[in-house]
Enzyme design. Structure first.
Site, PDB file in Angstrom:
ATOM      1  N   HIS A 158       0.824  -1.217   0.000  1.00 28.13           N
ATOM      2  CA  HIS A 158       0.000   0.000   0.000  1.00 28.13           C
ATOM      3  C   HIS A 158       0.856   1.265   0.000  1.00 28.13           C
ATOM      4  CE1 HIS A 158      -3.453  -2.483   0.481  1.00 28.13           C
ATOM      5  NE2 HIS A 158      -3.187  -2.835   1.732  1.00 28.13           N
TER       6      HIS A 158
ATOM      7  N   ASP B 197      -2.367 -11.071  -1.616  1.00 25.07           N
ATOM      8  CA  ASP B 197      -2.954 -10.481  -0.416  1.00 25.07           C
ATOM      9  C   ASP B 197      -4.414 -10.169  -0.723  1.00 25.07           C
ATOM     10  OD1 ASP B 197      -3.688  -8.024   1.322  1.00 25.07           O
ATOM     11  OD2 ASP B 197      -1.781  -8.626   2.193  1.00 25.07           O
TER      12      ASP B 197
ATOM     13  N   HIS C 154      -6.066  -7.622  -0.032  1.00 26.36           N
ATOM     14  CA  HIS C 154      -6.250  -6.204  -0.351  1.00 26.36           C
ATOM     15  C   HIS C 154      -5.470  -5.864  -1.617  1.00 26.36           C
ATOM     16  CE1 HIS C 154      -6.535  -6.536   4.146  1.00 26.36           C
ATOM     17  NE2 HIS C 154      -7.708  -6.023   3.834  1.00 26.36           N
TER      18      HIS C 154
ATOM     19  N   ASP D 236      -4.377 -13.350   4.536  1.00 24.64           N
ATOM     20  CA  ASP D 236      -5.652 -12.725   4.896  1.00 24.64           C
ATOM     21  C   ASP D 236      -6.861 -13.115   4.051  1.00 24.64           C
ATOM     22  OD1 ASP D 236      -4.409 -11.289   2.887  1.00 24.64           O
ATOM     23  OD2 ASP D 236      -4.385  -9.381   3.970  1.00 24.64           O
TER      24      ASP D 236
END
Length: 313
Positions: free
Chosen positions: A117, A159, A161, A239
């Site tokens: 990110h 991931d 996200h 995740d």
């Protein structure tokens, strides 16, 4: 097989903070107990010059000299401390070391990392520096210096996200192919355009996920139909697991192990080195996250053994 760890450099967090800092120590201990064939090495420190390969000098200076504003710290999700800087440098250094090692041995891992990110000019979502972006740029520079040729790189980001920072950094770079398989309705809510984005619905289970992964990997290989990439960075997030607090998907532990197996086997069949980062994992029971990540490293060790057995035949 070599793996690089930075869990001795603990980021001090306020009581009740959502980030599970303790998972890194638990993962190292699990590797030592269950996977003794993996040699653990302390992560080196990434230099300012290395960080500036993917980040603006102003942002690097702001992090390293403690000049981040309160708003910038809130977006990152960590308060600034000298130990935050040290840990962030080590996390990038571990991915650099894993990438260098993978280019020689086929597979290597960072027991943290996957800080996707972080943008060129800011951090976000528990990510200070973008370890994969820095390592990719550095490996390309080193490869060109030694081989006088281009190292094409692929980022396989699994991931839960979207890897928005990585997509932004490599937006106009045809030498790096970015693939992100992520939850459609999950953070970040404003997504960037990867070379290939695959969005998954809440509650997605093993079969649907693995079908989507197979399609994404076929697209990656089609994109490189003339020649496979010279290096893959694999963000093996834990995740998507059904027990994750932030994931919203419903993958089983076995389904995630199969995910890892498919990515690593496909790369090994094509003789593409893989540098693995652990990326996210926020299990309601943190031992579940550690179990998923241990399985990732078990599959990595199996792939590494396959690489080296083939090399000695």
């Amino acid at each position: 097989m070599h793996a690089f760890t930075s869990d001795h450099f603990v980021l001090p967090l306020p009581q009740g903070h959502r980030f599970p800092m303790g998972k890194y120590k638990l993962l190292r201990e699990a590797v030592q107990e269950l996977l003794p064939a993996i040699r653990l090495n302390e992560a080196p420190v990434a230099s300012d010059g290395e960080l500036a390969l993917a980040h603006t000098p102003l942002y690097v200076t702001s992090v390293c000299e403690g000049l981040l504003s309160e708003a910038q710290q809130r977006e990152i999700g960590f308060p600034w401390t000298p130990r935050m800087v040290e840990r962030s440098r080590r996390s990038v250094g571990a991915t650099i070391a894993a990438a260098r090692t993978a280019l020689h041995e086929g597979v290597a891992a960072n027991l943290a990392g996957g800080t996707h990110h972080a943008y060129a000019d800011k951090g976000s979502g528990y990510c200070v520096f973008n370890d994969v972006a820095v390592a990719a740029r550095l490996m390309q520079a080193e490869w060109h210096r030694h081989h006088r040729s281009l190292l094409r790189v692929a980022v396989v980001d699994l991931d839960v996200h979207q890897g928005n920072g990585t997509a932004s950094i490599f937006q106009d770079d045809p030498t790096v192919f970015t693939l992100s398989l992520h939850g459609e309705r999950n953070f970040p809510f404003r997504k960037e355009a990867s070379d290939l984005d695959v969005e998954l619905p809440d509650g997605c289970r093993d079969a649907q996920y693995l079908d989507a992964l197979d399609g994404a990997m076929r697209a990656l290989w089609r994109h490189h139909s003339d020649k496979p990439p010279g290096l893959i960075f694999y963000l093996a997030g834990a995740d998507p697991h059904e027990g994750d607090r932030l994931g919203r998907l419903k993958l089983s532990t076995e389904g995630l192990a199969e995910r890892d197996r498919r990515v690593l086997e496909a790369a090994r069949e094509r003789r593409v080195p893989v540098a693995i980062s652990m990326a996210g994992g926020y299990g309601r029971v943190i031992e579940d996250t550690v179990a998923v990540q241990t399985n990732t490293l078990r599959e990595a060790l199996r792939s590494w053994s396959g690489w080296n057995n083939t090399a000695h035949e």
